[in-house]
Write a protein that holds these residues in place. Structure first.
Motif, PDB file in Angstrom:
ATOM      1  N   GLY A 180      -4.486 -14.612  37.358  1.00  0.00           N
ATOM      2  CA  GLY A 180      -4.527 -13.297  36.716  1.00  0.00           C
ATOM      3  C   GLY A 180      -4.137 -13.350  35.253  1.00  0.00           C
ATOM      4  N   ASP A 181      -3.172 -12.479  34.890  1.00  0.00           N
ATOM      5  CA  ASP A 181      -2.758 -12.395  33.497  1.00  0.00           C
ATOM      6  C   ASP A 181      -2.162 -13.707  32.992  1.00  0.00           C
ATOM      7  OD1 ASP A 181      -3.547  -9.784  33.577  1.00  0.00           O
ATOM      8  OD2 ASP A 181      -1.520  -8.966  33.814  1.00  0.00           O
ATOM      9  N   GLU A 182      -1.547 -14.492  33.908  1.00  0.00           N
ATOM     10  CA  GLU A 182      -0.880 -15.727  33.484  1.00  0.00           C
ATOM     11  C   GLU A 182      -1.867 -16.826  33.104  1.00  0.00           C
ATOM     12  OE1 GLU A 182       0.419 -13.956  36.129  1.00  0.00           O
ATOM     13  OE2 GLU A 182       2.081 -13.290  34.855  1.00  0.00           O
ATOM     14  N   THR A 183      -3.152 -16.639  33.391  1.00  0.00           N
ATOM     15  CA  THR A 183      -4.174 -17.619  32.993  1.00  0.00           C
ATOM     16  C   THR A 183      -5.368 -16.949  32.325  1.00  0.00           C
ATOM     17  OG1 THR A 183      -5.272 -17.495  35.139  1.00  0.00           O
ATOM     18  CG2 THR A 183      -3.569 -19.190  34.896  1.00  0.00           C
ATOM     19  N   TRP A 184      -5.200 -15.685  31.944  1.00  0.00           N
ATOM     20  CA  TRP A 184      -6.318 -14.902  31.399  1.00  0.00           C
ATOM     21  C   TRP A 184      -7.511 -14.984  32.356  1.00  0.00           C
ATOM     22  CZ3 TRP A 184      -6.471 -16.122  25.398  1.00  0.00           C
ATOM     23  CH2 TRP A 184      -5.373 -15.487  24.796  1.00  0.00           C
ATOM     24  N   GLN A 185      -7.206 -14.670  33.654  1.00  0.00           N
ATOM     25  CA  GLN A 185      -8.230 -14.713  34.702  1.00  0.00           C
ATOM     26  C   GLN A 185      -8.902 -16.086  34.778  1.00  0.00           C
ATOM     27  OE1 GLN A 185      -6.527 -11.556  34.974  1.00  0.00           O
ATOM     28  NE2 GLN A 185      -7.549 -11.530  32.975  1.00  0.00           N
ATOM     29  N   HIS A 186      -8.077 -17.110  34.735  1.00  0.00           N
ATOM     30  CA  HIS A 186      -8.517 -18.508  34.842  1.00  0.00           C
ATOM     31  C   HIS A 186      -9.423 -18.938  33.687  1.00  0.00           C
ATOM     32  CE1 HIS A 186      -6.298 -19.592  38.229  1.00  0.00           C
ATOM     33  NE2 HIS A 186      -7.222 -20.220  38.952  1.00  0.00           N
ATOM     34  N   ASP A 187      -9.236 -18.316  32.547  1.00  0.00           N
ATOM     35  CA  ASP A 187      -9.985 -18.732  31.359  1.00  0.00           C
ATOM     36  C   ASP A 187      -9.321 -19.934  30.688  1.00  0.00           C
ATOM     37  OD1 ASP A 187     -12.052 -18.238  29.223  1.00  0.00           O
ATOM     38  OD2 ASP A 187     -10.215 -18.057  28.034  1.00  0.00           O
ATOM     39  N   CYS A 188      -7.979 -19.973  30.757  1.00  0.00           N
ATOM     40  CA  CYS A 188      -7.265 -21.082  30.117  1.00  0.00           C
ATOM     41  C   CYS A 188      -5.853 -21.181  30.698  1.00  0.00           C
ATOM     42  CB  CYS A 188      -7.189 -20.898  28.605  1.00  0.00           C
ATOM     43  SG  CYS A 188      -6.338 -19.386  28.091  1.00  0.00           S
ATOM     44  N   VAL A 189      -5.232 -22.326  30.470  1.00  0.00           N
ATOM     45  CA  VAL A 189      -3.829 -22.499  30.844  1.00  0.00           C
ATOM     46  C   VAL A 189      -2.990 -21.978  29.682  1.00  0.00           C
ATOM     47  CG1 VAL A 189      -2.013 -24.121  31.481  1.00  0.00           C
ATOM     48  CG2 VAL A 189      -4.372 -24.547  32.200  1.00  0.00           C
ATOM     49  N   LEU A 190      -2.204 -20.969  29.938  1.00  0.00           N
ATOM     50  CA  LEU A 190      -1.305 -20.430  28.913  1.00  0.00           C
ATOM     51  C   LEU A 190       0.006 -21.208  28.970  1.00  0.00           C
ATOM     52  CD1 LEU A 190      -1.922 -16.592  29.358  1.00  0.00           C
ATOM     53  CD2 LEU A 190      -2.873 -18.126  27.621  1.00  0.00           C
ATOM     54  N   VAL A 191       0.168 -22.111  28.027  1.00  0.00           N
ATOM     55  CA  VAL A 191       1.362 -22.959  27.996  1.00  0.00           C
ATOM     56  C   VAL A 191       2.443 -22.186  27.243  1.00  0.00           C
ATOM     57  CG1 VAL A 191       2.259 -25.243  27.411  1.00  0.00           C
ATOM     58  CG2 VAL A 191      -0.161 -24.958  27.963  1.00  0.00           C
ATOM     59  N   THR A 192       3.089 -21.309  27.964  1.00  0.00           N
ATOM     60  CA  THR A 192       4.079 -20.429  27.333  1.00  0.00           C
ATOM     61  C   THR A 192       5.463 -21.050  27.278  1.00  0.00           C
ATOM     62  OG1 THR A 192       4.453 -19.382  29.478  1.00  0.00           O
ATOM     63  CG2 THR A 192       2.867 -18.331  28.005  1.00  0.00           C
ATOM     64  N   GLY A 193       5.709 -22.037  28.128  1.00  0.00           N
ATOM     65  CA  GLY A 193       7.027 -22.640  28.167  1.00  0.00           C
ATOM     66  C   GLY A 193       7.961 -21.895  29.110  1.00  0.00           C
ATOM     67  N   ARG A 194       9.160 -22.431  29.233  1.00  0.00           N
ATOM     68  CA  ARG A 194      10.189 -21.812  30.071  1.00  0.00           C
ATOM     69  C   ARG A 194      11.182 -21.074  29.180  1.00  0.00           C
ATOM     70  NH1 ARG A 194      11.729 -27.520  33.043  1.00  0.00           N
ATOM     71  NH2 ARG A 194       9.864 -27.746  34.342  1.00  0.00           N
ATOM     72  N   LYS A 195      11.769 -20.055  29.729  1.00  0.00           N
ATOM     73  CA  LYS A 195      12.855 -19.363  29.037  1.00  0.00           C
ATOM     74  C   LYS A 195      14.123 -19.564  29.837  1.00  0.00           C
ATOM     75  CE  LYS A 195      10.026 -15.882  26.715  1.00  0.00           C
ATOM     76  NZ  LYS A 195       9.762 -14.428  26.524  1.00  0.00           N
ATOM     77  N   ALA A 196      15.108 -20.128  29.193  1.00  0.00           N
ATOM     78  CA  ALA A 196      16.367 -20.422  29.875  1.00  0.00           C
ATOM     79  C   ALA A 196      17.502 -19.675  29.186  1.00  0.00           C
ATOM     80  CB  ALA A 196      16.646 -21.927  29.860  1.00  0.00           C
ATOM     81  N   MET A 197      18.399 -19.094  29.980  1.00  0.00           N
ATOM     82  CA  MET A 197      19.594 -18.446  29.445  1.00  0.00           C
ATOM     83  C   MET A 197      20.723 -19.476  29.471  1.00  0.00           C
ATOM     84  SD  MET A 197      18.352 -15.546  28.694  1.00  0.00           S
ATOM     85  CE  MET A 197      19.860 -14.716  28.189  1.00  0.00           C
TER      86      MET A 197
END
Length: 557
Positions: free
Chosen positions: A497-514
């Motif tokens: 879904g939104d996390e891959t733009w409907q499988h258009d690409c891999v969104l390499v957003t990284g991790r967020k750590a506190m």
């Protein structure tokens, strides 16, 4: 007969033990198209940091540093030993520093690379003992064109070379005696050598400059013509590819290459003799590092003339067989270009000094099978949470990185000032990396683990897949975010879904750590244990760090 049995028993027990011990020494091994460092019989990549020059000059000052480096996730420290402290009086050696550095590193489960600050450091001779500094007749200095001299030892001074080598041999002997666990895995001889002038105008130097170029260098040029640095190949060809002649007859050009190559030959032969004698005592890998040419138009002397800069690296290869490789100290922005210059079939990539940038580490390990990446002044990075978290991800990936070194199935990517797209080639397969146009933070790596399977790690990028033939349509099948536990992949969530733009690409957003961190940089658990009160002084910060993804692709037909 009994004596014969006894002798046979001794031979079969003692000799193999000695042989096995020698085999366990850290060593460089050529494997296919890469060179690997082996430590304790296993491939070893140095996730390292170089200390400030004076940090290891006092054991009490050093004591709190190594625990911090271990906490940061490093496995190796690069630390210096100064000739002036090691041999304060001629022939009298002080082993306390080298013993203590090894002991402290071992206690913190760190490996060591030792830098020998001796005849030269950054082109100067500030780390020589006082008895060397005072005796300018015996240890004569580099002469300038106007006849004046300073405090820099001439590379043509045989007495200085002999004295330096004697001290280095004693250092190697001492390491051999006290370091049975092989904590020291590598040695750097001298540091950023070279003269800040076009020539040494001592009579010895001028006479040698007018002599014939050594046959050893000529044979090297003939044998390696197609693999020479572009500068050396060009200037040799421009002068007729001569096989006999003086330095100016064979290498003269407007860039003063003759003076550059001549001075480089002298520094290389000087240092090689030190390494050769040191290796006779303890055969550890040894290298030299370079203060780089900052601008292609710089003449020798603007940068240290005689160091292993890329244009003169072939001189070191010809003159110094006991120096295992040449390493660049990289603070310049043209990072990718410099790595390409120093990563050669005869020269593994080793970065002893650089800026503390996560992207540089990822790119060196993945794109160039680097043996080492090491920021300078590493103790200052203790409070750098982003770098520490990136090192954590590199350590998580290290078993996989080691597995795919030299296979051609691993590449790095790194946003540079003028690039918004990178194309990674895996045979006929293509990986297209797109970066945000408004920042320059994108970096990471891609490993092809099967024809239709990839491991992607990084942050701030978008990745698509394709073929060399654009008519073939490669699509995303499945994308998983997760982590490695050893070499085992563990999925934390499936992305769609939104996390891959409907499988258009891999969104390499990284991790967020506190991350909670005290004012002195110590990381503390976000949830203290039952007997551990929360630290009011701890500050919690959101840190962006690389994430790891497993990607399955398929061809749409």
């Amino acid at each position: 007969m009994k004596k014969l049995i006894l002798i046979t028993f001794i031979f079969c027990t003692i000799i193999p033990s000695h042989f096995l011990n020698a085999q366990k020494l850290p060593q460089l091994k050529k494997e296919g198209n890469i060179t690997r460092l082996y430590v304790d019989g296993k491939p070893f990549v140095m996730v390292a940091g170089e200390l400030h020059n004076s940090t290891s000059s006092n054991l009490a000052y050093l004591a709190p540093i190594f625990p911090k480096l271990k906490e940061m996730g490093l496995n190796t420290a690069i630390a210096s030993i100064a000739w002036e402290q090691f041999e304060p009086q001629e022939g009298k050696f002080d082993y306390s520093l080298i013993d203590g550095i090894i002991s402290q590193a071992r206690e913190n489960k760190l490996k060591l690379c030792i830098i020998w600050f001796a005849s030269w450091k950054n082109g100067l001779s500030t780390y020589t003992p006082l008895w060397v500094k005072k005796d300018s007749k015996r240890f004569f200095k580099l002469k300038q064109s106007n006849g004046s001299t300073g405090e820099v030892i001439s590379s043509f001074c045989k007495e200085a070379q002999i004295a330096d080598a004697k001290a280095y041999v004693q250092l190697m002997k001492r390491i051999k005696e006290v370091d049975k666990e092989h904590t020291v895995v590598m040695m750097q001889a001298e540091n950023e050598v070279g003269a800040f002038q076009d020539m040494d105008y001592n009579k010895q130097a001028l006479d040698l400059y007018k002599s014939q170029v050594p046959e050893t260098l000529i044979r090297y040029l003939q044998k390696n013509t197609n693999n020479l640095s572009p500068e050396m190949k060009s200037v040799w060809k421009k002068n007729g590819s001569k096989t006999k002649g003086t330095w100016s007859e064979i290498f003269a050009d407007e860039m003063k290459s003759a003076q550059n190559f001549f001075m480089t030959w002298q520094y290389a032969t000087y240092i090689n003799e030190i390494c050769r004698l040191g290796k006779k005592e303890l055969n550890l890998p040894m290298y030299v590092n370079a203060w780089l040419v900052q601008n292609p138009t710089e003449l020798p002397g603007v940068y240290p003339n005689g160091g292993p800069v890329s244009r003169a690296m072939d001189i070191y290869k010809a003159a110094a067989p006991d120096i295992d490789f040449c390493a660049p100290d990289i603070y310049a922005p043209n990072y990718k270009e410099i790595l390409s210059m120093y990563h050669r079939s005869d020269n593994p990539l080793f970065i002893p000094e650089s800026t503390t940038e996560q992207a540089r580490a990822f790119y060196a390990y993945a794109e160039h099978d680097a043996i080492c990446f090491s920021p300078f002044g590493i103790e200052d990075a203790y409070t750098n949470l982003a770098y520490r978290q990136a090192i954590s991800v590199i350590n998580e990936l290290m078993p996989t990185i080691l597995k795919y070194q030299g296979t051609g199935k691993m590449h790095g990517f790194m946003r540079t000032k003028n690039s918004t797209v990178d194309t990674l080639k895996f045979g006929d397969d293509r990986v297209y990396v797109e970066y945000n146009k408004w920042d320059n933070t994108g970096y990471g790596l891609v490993i092809q683990t099967a024809p239709d399977e990839y491991i992607v790690a990084g942050t701030t990028a978008r990745i698509k897949f394709g073929k060399g033939n654009p008519s073939r349509n490669i699509r995303l099948g499945q994308v998983f975010e997760g982590q490695f536990e050893g070499e085992k992949w563990v999925t934390t969530r499936m992305l769609n879904g939104d996390e891959t733009w409907q499988h258009d690409c891999v969104l390499v957003t990284g991790r967020k750590a506190m991350i909670s961190q005290t004012s002195d940089g110590q990381i503390v658990p976000p949830q203290p244990g039952p007997n551990q009160p929360a630290l009011e002084s701890a500050k919690t910060t959101e840190v962006q760090t690389p994430a790891i993804y497993k990607v399955i692709t398929y061809e749409l037909k």
